[in-house]
Scaffold this motif. Structure first.
Motif, mmCIF file in Angstrom:
data_model
loop_
_atom_site.group_PDB
_atom_site.id
_atom_site.type_symbol
_atom_site.label_atom_id
_atom_site.label_comp_id
_atom_site.label_asym_id
_atom_site.label_seq_id
_atom_site.Cartn_x
_atom_site.Cartn_y
_atom_site.Cartn_z
ATOM 1 N N GLN A 19 55.411 22.167 51.715
ATOM 2 C CA GLN A 19 54.333 21.514 50.973
ATOM 3 C C GLN A 19 53.128 21.252 51.870
ATOM 4 O OE1 GLN A 19 56.674 18.160 49.630
ATOM 5 N NE2 GLN A 19 56.655 18.884 47.511
ATOM 6 N N ALA A 20 53.383 20.786 53.088
ATOM 7 C CA ALA A 20 52.286 20.521 54.013
ATOM 8 C C ALA A 20 51.510 21.797 54.314
ATOM 9 C CB ALA A 20 52.836 19.909 55.299
ATOM 10 N N ILE A 21 52.238 22.899 54.594
ATOM 11 C CA ILE A 21 51.579 24.171 54.903
ATOM 12 C C ILE A 21 50.765 24.665 53.717
ATOM 13 C CG2 ILE A 21 51.985 26.604 55.435
ATOM 14 C CD1 ILE A 21 54.448 25.647 57.057
ATOM 15 N N GLN A 22 51.342 24.579 52.512
ATOM 16 C CA GLN A 22 50.626 25.043 51.314
ATOM 17 C C GLN A 22 49.347 24.248 51.103
ATOM 18 O OE1 GLN A 22 53.499 24.782 48.145
ATOM 19 N NE2 GLN A 22 54.682 26.531 48.881
ATOM 20 N N GLN A 23 49.406 22.926 51.281
ATOM 21 C CA GLN A 23 48.207 22.107 51.098
ATOM 22 C C GLN A 23 47.121 22.476 52.101
ATOM 23 O OE1 GLN A 23 48.389 17.918 50.393
ATOM 24 N NE2 GLN A 23 50.456 17.983 49.522
ATOM 25 N N VAL A 28 41.642 25.921 53.786
ATOM 26 C CA VAL A 28 40.904 26.596 54.861
ATOM 27 C C VAL A 28 40.518 28.009 54.465
ATOM 28 C CG1 VAL A 28 42.121 25.199 56.581
ATOM 29 C CG2 VAL A 28 42.964 27.495 56.044
ATOM 30 N N LEU A 29 39.424 28.473 55.041
ATOM 31 C CA LEU A 29 38.952 29.842 54.858
ATOM 32 C C LEU A 29 38.758 30.488 56.223
ATOM 33 C CD1 LEU A 29 36.272 29.312 52.065
ATOM 34 C CD2 LEU A 29 38.548 30.346 51.802
ATOM 35 N N PRO A 30 38.943 31.809 56.320
ATOM 36 C CA PRO A 30 38.787 32.485 57.617
ATOM 37 C C PRO A 30 37.352 32.415 58.123
ATOM 38 C CG PRO A 30 39.951 33.879 56.022
ATOM 39 C CD PRO A 30 39.386 32.720 55.264
ATOM 40 N N VAL A 31 37.202 32.490 59.440
ATOM 41 C CA VAL A 31 35.864 32.591 60.021
ATOM 42 C C VAL A 31 35.204 33.865 59.514
ATOM 43 C CG1 VAL A 31 36.428 31.269 62.091
ATOM 44 C CG2 VAL A 31 36.770 33.742 62.077
ATOM 45 N N GLN A 32 33.904 33.821 59.345
ATOM 46 C CA GLN A 32 33.189 34.958 58.776
ATOM 47 C C GLN A 32 32.489 35.810 59.824
ATOM 48 O OE1 GLN A 32 33.376 35.827 55.435
ATOM 49 N NE2 GLN A 32 34.955 34.222 55.561
ATOM 50 N N LEU A 327 46.172 28.255 61.571
ATOM 51 C CA LEU A 327 45.274 28.877 62.560
ATOM 52 C C LEU A 327 45.190 30.385 62.341
ATOM 53 C CD1 LEU A 327 46.161 26.977 65.867
ATOM 54 C CD2 LEU A 327 44.303 26.541 64.255
ATOM 55 N N ARG A 328 46.301 30.993 61.978
ATOM 56 C CA ARG A 328 46.269 32.449 61.716
ATOM 57 C C ARG A 328 45.353 32.760 60.538
ATOM 58 N NH1 ARG A 328 49.691 35.405 64.736
ATOM 59 N NH2 ARG A 328 51.500 34.407 65.699
ATOM 60 N N LYS A 329 45.416 31.946 59.488
ATOM 61 C CA LYS A 329 44.513 32.193 58.354
ATOM 62 C C LYS A 329 43.064 31.962 58.771
ATOM 63 C CE LYS A 329 43.384 31.048 53.585
ATOM 64 N NZ LYS A 329 43.725 30.292 52.354
ATOM 65 N N LEU A 330 42.807 30.886 59.510
ATOM 66 C CA LEU A 330 41.439 30.622 59.968
ATOM 67 C C LEU A 330 40.909 31.767 60.820
ATOM 68 C CD1 LEU A 330 41.723 26.836 60.902
ATOM 69 C CD2 LEU A 330 40.162 27.801 59.206
ATOM 70 N N SER A 331 41.778 32.400 61.593
ATOM 71 C CA SER A 331 41.373 33.524 62.449
ATOM 72 C C SER A 331 41.142 34.794 61.664
ATOM 73 C CB SER A 331 42.433 33.770 63.520
ATOM 74 O OG SER A 331 42.545 32.666 64.391
#
Length: 419
Positions: A19-23, A28-32, A327-331
């Protein structure tokens, strides 16, 4: 009377790790931003756009074996074929090949025009008639046998890697084989860290009573480097409100993410929680994992924040299990690189209370009867040796209790962050 802004505390809610990870992932969105880098600097970078081949691989029909290139239809029992030339890798045979003739060919050499098959050299009888070499093939080869067709591996225009792919060592070789000298990648995520506490000393100083060495910052920085992010180390800070708030200000302007350890539990005697409530929008959670129940997530202007527990093992577990996917998604990464759960027989009894998923540190190995695992002594969240000497987690479900020796349990091999 309403509480002052800096004293607002959100009532803790016990969330599962999932649940924490899903929230967090939902927010977050990846860097552009992206940049072009040469292949020598592309390892572990995340592709900003798909990579498509501009050539065929192989680029031409070629021999898969050393042997003789010929026309399969011309092979007849007892009928020799005249050898009229040699085709070498990098040196094509460009003359026409008359009917009833063949060409000696080496692996990787261009298949001469008009020929359709390669017969291995071990499968022919080589003879010499009037100073001319001939071969005799005693079997009927299939058309295109031992021939690699142009584009058989990768066709021109074919997508080789998708956007969001993290470049691995073998990928660099493939990109080089396609002629790419540089690729477009996402910019590196900037992650700031710091340690706080009057009881902490930098390694190398004389240890005095009542103090411990600062370890969390070093293990977090190393794990983050394995993720391929740019670490902004803001150092070791005293328990001083102004110093800590200044560090938060630096992180908010210099980094995409700030990760701290300690200061997120209710009642802790430091300033981190107060500053967070003053500067940002932070959720203070209790996550149903052990070690690592206290956890904070939120945003400080444009800087994402993760507050980890202060105990060293709890900090490591929450960074790997809860923060890593975000962090992987943000990257900009698309793939989930977390190892899959495996089943193993535990050689020792396991102690556990229901209520939280337990990530006990263990050592797994392949035995004659399959995969085995054992625990590594004390499971105290303050003992980093339990992580340093382990190669996996023994993952016990939230409502599981203690288990006897010989039970099958789920294990999670350490990810690249800890291996």
């Amino acid at each position: 009377m309403p509480m002052p802004q800096h004293e607002k505390i959100q009532t803790p809610k016990m969330l599962s790790a999932e649940q924490a990870i899903q929230q967090m992932l939902a927010q977050v969105l990846p860097v552009q931003q992206q940049e072009a880098v040469t292949l020598s600097k592309a390892l572990d970078r995340v592709l900003a756009e798909p990579v498509c081949s501009t050539i065929n691989v192989p680029g031409y029909d070629n021999a898969a074996m050393d042997g003789y290139a010929l026309r399969a239809a011309e092979v007849k029992p007892g009928q020799p074929l005249l050898v009229v030339g040699v085709a070498l890798a990098g040196h094509a045979f460009t003359d026409s090949v008359p009917a009833g003739c063949c060409v000696r060919i080496t692996t990787g050499a261009v298949l001469p025009s008009g020929l359709d098959t390669v017969v291995m050299q071990e499968q022919v009888e080589l003879t010499e008639i009037e100073h001319k070499q001939t071969i005799l093939c005693q079997f009927q080869p299939s058309v295109a046998e031992h021939v690699r067709r142009a584009g058989e591996d990768i066709a021109e225009g074919q997508q080789v890697f998708a956007a969001g792919h993290k470049v691995r060592p073998a990928d660099l070789g493939l990109l080089a084989s396609l002629g790419f000298a540089s690729i477009k990648v996402k910019r590196r995520l900037k992650v700031a860290i710091f340690s706080t506490g009057d009881e902490l000393l930098p390694p190398g100083q004389q240890l005095v009573p009542g103090h411990i060495y600062d370890s969390n910052r070093f293990v977090m920085a190393a794990m983050l480097q394995r993720l391929g992010v740019e670490v902004v180390d803001l150092g070791l800070l005293p328990d001083d409100l102004a110093a800590i708030e200044q560090a938060f200000g630096k992180a908010m302007t210099q980094a995409d993410v700030l990760i701290t350890s300690a200061g997120v539990s209710v009642g802790e005697a430091d300033y981190t929680r107060k500053i967070l409530n003053k500067l940002g929008q932070i959720n203070f959670w209790q996550v149903a994992i052990k070690p690592g129940k206290p956890f904070a997530f939120g945003k400080l202007n444009n800087c994402w924040f993760f507050g980890l527990p202060g105990n060293p093992v709890a900090a490591v577990v929450t960074l790997e299990q809860l923060v890593q996917p975000v962090l992987r998604k943000l990257s900009g990464e698309l793939a989930d690189n977390t190892p899959a759960l495996l089943q193993a027989v535990c050689n020792e009894p396991l102690k556990k209370q229901p209520g939280r998923a337990d990530y006990q540190r263990g050592w797994c190995w392949q035995g004659e009867d399959g995969l085995n695992v054992k625990t590594l002594g004390s499971q105290s969240s303050g003992m980093l040796s339990s992580i340093a000497n382990a190669n996996c987690y023994i993952v016990l479900e939230r409502e599981s209790g203690s288990l006897p020796a010989g039970e099958r349990v789920s294990i999670l091999p350490f990810s690249d962050l800890l291996r």
